[in-house]
Motif scaffolding. Structure first.
Motif, PDB file in Angstrom:
ATOM      1  N   SER A  55     -50.392 111.170  36.898  1.00 16.94           N
ATOM      2  CA  SER A  55     -51.783 111.450  36.761  1.00 16.94           C
ATOM      3  C   SER A  55     -52.237 111.762  35.482  1.00 16.94           C
ATOM      4  O   SER A  55     -51.553 112.533  34.873  1.00 16.94           O
ATOM      5  CB  SER A  55     -52.224 112.107  37.898  1.00 16.94           C
ATOM      6  N   LEU A  77     -61.588 118.243  43.131  1.00 13.37           N
ATOM      7  CA  LEU A  77     -62.080 117.689  41.550  1.00 13.37           C
ATOM      8  C   LEU A  77     -63.293 117.110  41.701  1.00 13.37           C
ATOM      9  O   LEU A  77     -63.637 116.209  42.590  1.00 13.37           O
ATOM     10  CB  LEU A  77     -60.993 116.596  41.364  1.00 13.37           C
ATOM     11  N   ARG A  79     -66.722 115.375  39.443  1.00 15.77           N
ATOM     12  CA  ARG A  79     -67.340 114.927  38.157  1.00 15.77           C
ATOM     13  C   ARG A  79     -68.805 114.995  37.947  1.00 15.77           C
ATOM     14  O   ARG A  79     -69.566 114.735  39.010  1.00 15.77           O
ATOM     15  CB  ARG A  79     -67.160 113.518  37.864  1.00 15.77           C
ATOM     16  N   LEU A  90     -64.511 113.878  43.774  1.00 12.43           N
ATOM     17  CA  LEU A  90     -63.789 112.543  43.587  1.00 12.43           C
ATOM     18  C   LEU A  90     -62.295 112.973  44.375  1.00 12.43           C
ATOM     19  O   LEU A  90     -61.773 112.072  44.817  1.00 12.43           O
ATOM     20  CB  LEU A  90     -63.243 112.689  42.144  1.00 12.43           C
ATOM     21  N   LYS A  91     -62.047 113.997  44.576  1.00 11.87           N
ATOM     22  CA  LYS A  91     -60.470 114.467  45.536  1.00 11.87           C
ATOM     23  C   LYS A  91     -60.464 116.046  46.024  1.00 11.87           C
ATOM     24  O   LYS A  91     -60.921 116.761  45.315  1.00 11.87           O
ATOM     25  CB  LYS A  91     -59.514 114.141  44.413  1.00 11.87           C
ATOM     26  N   LEU A 105     -55.817 112.571  39.769  1.00  9.29           N
ATOM     27  CA  LEU A 105     -56.948 111.457  39.312  1.00  9.29           C
ATOM     28  C   LEU A 105     -55.765 110.572  39.307  1.00  9.29           C
ATOM     29  O   LEU A 105     -55.042 110.345  37.959  1.00  9.29           O
ATOM     30  CB  LEU A 105     -57.582 111.905  38.055  1.00  9.29           C
ATOM     31  N   GLN A 109     -58.359 105.694  36.348  1.00  8.19           N
ATOM     32  CA  GLN A 109     -59.778 106.220  37.006  1.00  8.19           C
ATOM     33  C   GLN A 109     -60.368 107.151  36.179  1.00  8.19           C
ATOM     34  O   GLN A 109     -61.642 107.800  36.627  1.00  8.19           O
ATOM     35  CB  GLN A 109     -59.510 106.578  38.522  1.00  8.19           C
ATOM     36  N   MET A 110     -59.654 107.847  35.155  1.00  7.55           N
ATOM     37  CA  MET A 110     -60.452 108.867  34.144  1.00  7.55           C
ATOM     38  C   MET A 110     -61.385 108.277  33.300  1.00  7.55           C
ATOM     39  O   MET A 110     -61.216 107.031  32.927  1.00  7.55           O
ATOM     40  CB  MET A 110     -59.135 109.284  33.477  1.00  7.55           C
ATOM     41  N   TYR A 115     -66.074 117.278  33.964  1.00  5.48           N
ATOM     42  CA  TYR A 115     -65.320 117.509  35.363  1.00  5.48           C
ATOM     43  C   TYR A 115     -65.306 118.977  35.657  1.00  5.48           C
ATOM     44  O   TYR A 115     -65.227 120.013  34.827  1.00  5.48           O
ATOM     45  CB  TYR A 115     -63.752 116.928  35.210  1.00  5.48           C
ATOM     46  N   GLU A 146     -60.489 109.205  27.376  1.00  2.17           N
ATOM     47  CA  GLU A 146     -59.757 109.005  28.588  1.00  2.17           C
ATOM     48  C   GLU A 146     -58.426 108.360  28.507  1.00  2.17           C
ATOM     49  O   GLU A 146     -57.602 108.119  29.345  1.00  2.17           O
ATOM     50  CB  GLU A 146     -60.746 108.007  29.468  1.00  2.17           C
TER      51      GLU A 146
END
Length: 167
Positions: A55, A77, A79, A90-91, A105, A109-110, A115, A146
């Motif tokens: 990740s 996590l 955003r 997100l998670k 992540l 997907q970043m 965040y 990213e």
């Protein structure tokens, strides 16, 4: 070719587990799993290190009160979205036996933005029968590129915490 910072400070030889108490041996084995293999002064130092292709955003939580990874710590996590300044989750995840959270992540997907990692420290300490001062820890950080990898370690005790941008 070895880089100076990879060679200094030199690591001392690691004592054998049979020469230590079981608690010290367990802590030593845990630390050895976290250290990447490298050769220093003709000796090879074994360890696990970070897996390649992992990740782009990782975290690692260490329980400084016990000297061990914080296994079983729940975290989220999120955003920050521009419209309305709302946090989008997100998670949800939990740290593994090494205090890490793999797959936080997924690659690709970043995106640039702000965040937040929220750690349920109250739940973690309650499971251990320990009173604590901070019911949760929120680490808010900004990603501007990213394509980079980001590591957000958390050093945790019942009465304090420390975080920094790791590598």
């Amino acid at each position: 070719m070895a880089v100076w910072c990879d060679l200094w400070p030199p690591r001392p030889p690691v004592p054998r587990s049979a020469d230590m108490s079981s608690g010290a041996a367990q802590r030593l084995q845990t630390l050895q799993r976290h250290v990447g293999s490298r050769e220093v002064g003709g000796q090879t130092w074994e360890g696990r290190g970070m897996e390649p292709g992992s990740s782009p955003l990782t975290t690692h939580v260490l329980d400084t009160a016990s000297g061990l990874p914080a296994q079983g710590l729940y975290l989220r996590l999120s955003r920050l979205e521009d419209c309305g300044q709302q946090w989008t989750e997100l998670k949800k995840s939990c740290t593994d036996r090494d205090g890490r959270c793999p797959g936080l992540l997924p690659p690709g997907q970043m995106k640039a933005g702000t965040y937040k990692l929220s750690f349920d420290t109250k739940g973690y300490w309650q499971k251990r029968g320990q009173e604590s001062f901070y019911p949760y820890v929120e680490v808010v950080f900004t990603i501007t590129n990213e394509t980079h990898k980001f590591h957000v370690p958390l050093l945790l005790s019942p009465w304090s915490y420390t975080t920094y941008r790791g590598s």
